[in-house]
Scaffold this active site. Structure first.
Site: not given
Length: 546
Positions: A46, A91, A145, A163, A234-235, A257-258, A298, A404, A448
């Site tokens: 469902r 994500y 960012r 994340k 992150e960011d 991570d960036d 990045a 992205n 990814n």
């Protein structure tokens, strides 16, 4: 009266180290309070049907967040069983829309919000988190960012939440041990400042010195109140991403991570792309030449990671660096440019003294790259002329448009295939559908970060690493490059299929643990005596399952 269970916890050697009180199971409602034919199996079907009935990605995102609140285990069962379908909902690319609309779709709290006005009492805010003793993995953003969308302020919180959903689904980090955090340090986004529904403090971003003092207090208090926590930044804006990684990486277990995760996942895919390209051309691996379009956190982070590829071929650091060129909004980055940002200097060319070169096609003709990497957030920047210039130079051109979300991606997969006559070795940051070309199904690669960051996190936690070293990040990339099955290699895939993410994360975690041991930053010493196969089995035994 509800019954709680005492669950023993063991270290790597099998010795019991403590007893934990397990969370209370979800109470079963008395007969009559639920429909008579409700059962877990038909409710799974469902929920999946309800998700698929939503015709807008943002509506699917909202549905999944509501499902997570209502039935956590079902949320993760659906996610794990339908990775390729649901990860893009949780994500990239959908999380970009979720961030843009966060203040308008907000339902209930999830995570910690720490504002600049909390400076001086951040510890008291951290103490409000109900799962302090269990917290092991945190994703922290200041929203400055977000993806390619710019400064979103507190609306960046879905990045941290999304994340951590992937840490749980992809590596089995326990849901009760994750901690999403958004630092509310203001925003320079005029649209949000004028929005009466904006959930953050309606003020401009604080000055650099004020942010430094805030971040020093924040990280110190995090180490006091969450001593077993691994932090992923992150960011953050480009300059601050580099600044705070450098500031804290030798004091606390932290990574970005960036800068590091993106670099690792691109390195993993590039290793496979370079092999295929070299097989077609006969060119030695060490003769690949990489051109980066985009030199933010990045872009430079990925470029730094790709120097490892050349050093693995026996080159020195200076020789490796010479194989990489970078381009920003002003053109090819050269060392003689005035007021060059600090993070761009490492790859600035010293072997070009002509007039500035701004046109990308002209730069390609000058550099003669075998690989073109896009981290510019400029949609459509890789035009037909650009792609054809790459195809003219290379039998199998490597083109990775990595920005992205898809609305910021430099090149669509369909165009890449057609403009190279099907010869492109392609990977993007967000997912594209396969295309048919000359009767052949062509599958795009997706760089990814989920292929590496869950394994980096899990491996670091199980090794009880005191810091996350560059060698641990590089180990994750090499593990990823070796993760393809024979069937995936036969299809010329650059990355494994996401459905196998837990097996991939287990091997990545094992390699990260080994790298931590070699660097001497591990404190889980019993793991050193295990074989690789035993470590993989140990890692899998620690993965939470719904």
């Amino acid at each position: 009266m509800p019954v709680r269970t005492l669950t023993p916890r063991f270290d790597a050697s099998g010795k019991m180290v403590k007893l934990e009180v397990s969370p209370e199971p979800r109470p079963q409602l008395a007969r009559g309070l639920t429909p008579p034919r409700l059962n877990p199996n038909n409710h799974y079907d469902r929920a999946l049907a309800q998700l698929r009935s939503k015709d807008k990605p943002l509506e699917r995102y909202i549905f999944m967040q509501q499902l997570k609140d209502a039935d956590r285990d079902l949320f993760y069962r659906l996610t794990m069983d339908h990775m390729s379908e649901i990860v893009p909902v949780l994500y990239t690319p959908t999380v970009g829309d979720a961030c843009l609309n966060f203040s308008h779709i907000y339902r209930r709290p999830d995570g910690l919000f720490i504002s600049y006005e909390d400076k001086g009492r951040i510890g008291s805010i951290l103490r409000n988190w109900p799962g302090r003793d269990e917290a092991r993995m945190s994703v922290v953003t200041d929203g400055s960012r977000i993806l390619g969308l710019g400064d979103l302020g507190i609306n960046g919180m879905p990045i941290s939440i999304g994340k951590l959903n992937l840490y749980v689904a992809g590596a089995g980090i326990r849901p009760s041990s994750v901690l999403p955090i958004c630092l509310d340090l203001g925003t320079n986004n005029e649209k949000f400042l004028a929005d009466p529904l904006y959930l953050g403090t309606p003020q401009k971003r604080v000055a650099d010195q004020e942010m430094e003092e805030f971040m020093d207090e924040f990280m110190y208090e995090m180490s006091i109140h969450f001593p077993k926590l691994l932090v992923q930044f992150e960011d953050f804006s480009t300059d601050n991403a580099f600044k705070y990684l450098a500031r804290f990486r030798n004091q606390y277990p932290v990574f970005n991570d960036d800068i590091q995760g993106t670099g690792a996942v691109v390195l993993g895919g590039f290793v496979n792309a370079a092999r295929l390209s070299s097989e077609a051309s006969g060119r030695p691996l060490k003769e690949h030449r990489i051109l980066f379009f985009g030199a933010g956190s990045a872009g430079v982070g990925v470029a730094m990671q790709l120097t490892s590829f050349f050093m693995l071929q026996g080159m020195t650091e200076d020789e490796a660096r010479a194989q990489i060129w970078t381009v920003d909004s002003q053109g090819l980055i050269t060392a003689d440019r005035k007021n060059l940002a600090a993070h761009k200097k490492y790859f600035a060319r010293t072997d070009y003294s002509g007039p500035p070169v701004k046109d990308l096609v002209e730069i390609i003709k000058l550099v003669k790259p075998t690989a073109l990497m896009g981290l510019s957030t400029i949609h459509g920047a890789f035009t037909q002329e650009v792609v054809e210039a790459m195809a003219e130079l290379n039998e199998r051109p490597i083109i990775f448009p990595l920005s992205n979300p898809l609305t910021m991606c430099e090149l669509d997969f369909q165009d890449a295939v057609e403009w190279t006559n099907g010869q492109v070795l392609f990977a993007s940051g967000s997912p594209y559908a396969p295309v048919e070309y000359n009767g052949k199904k062509m599958e795009p690669g997706q760089g990814n970060n989920m292929f590496v960051f869950p394994g980096i996190g899990l491996g670091s936690l199980l090794a009880r690493a005191t810091s996350v070293t560059d060698s641990m990040v590089e180990a994750s990339a090499l593990a990823l490059s070796e993760a393809l099955t024979p069937e995936e290699r036969a299809a010329d895939l650059l990355y494994p299929r996401i459905a196998r993410i837990r097996d991939i994360s287990a091997v990545v975690a094992m390699k990260v643990i080994r790298a931590a041991q070699k660097a001497g930053v591990d404190t889980a010493k019993p793991l050193r005596a295990m074989s690789d196969e035993q470590v993989v089995a140990f890692v899998k035994s620690k993965m939470w399952k719904p």
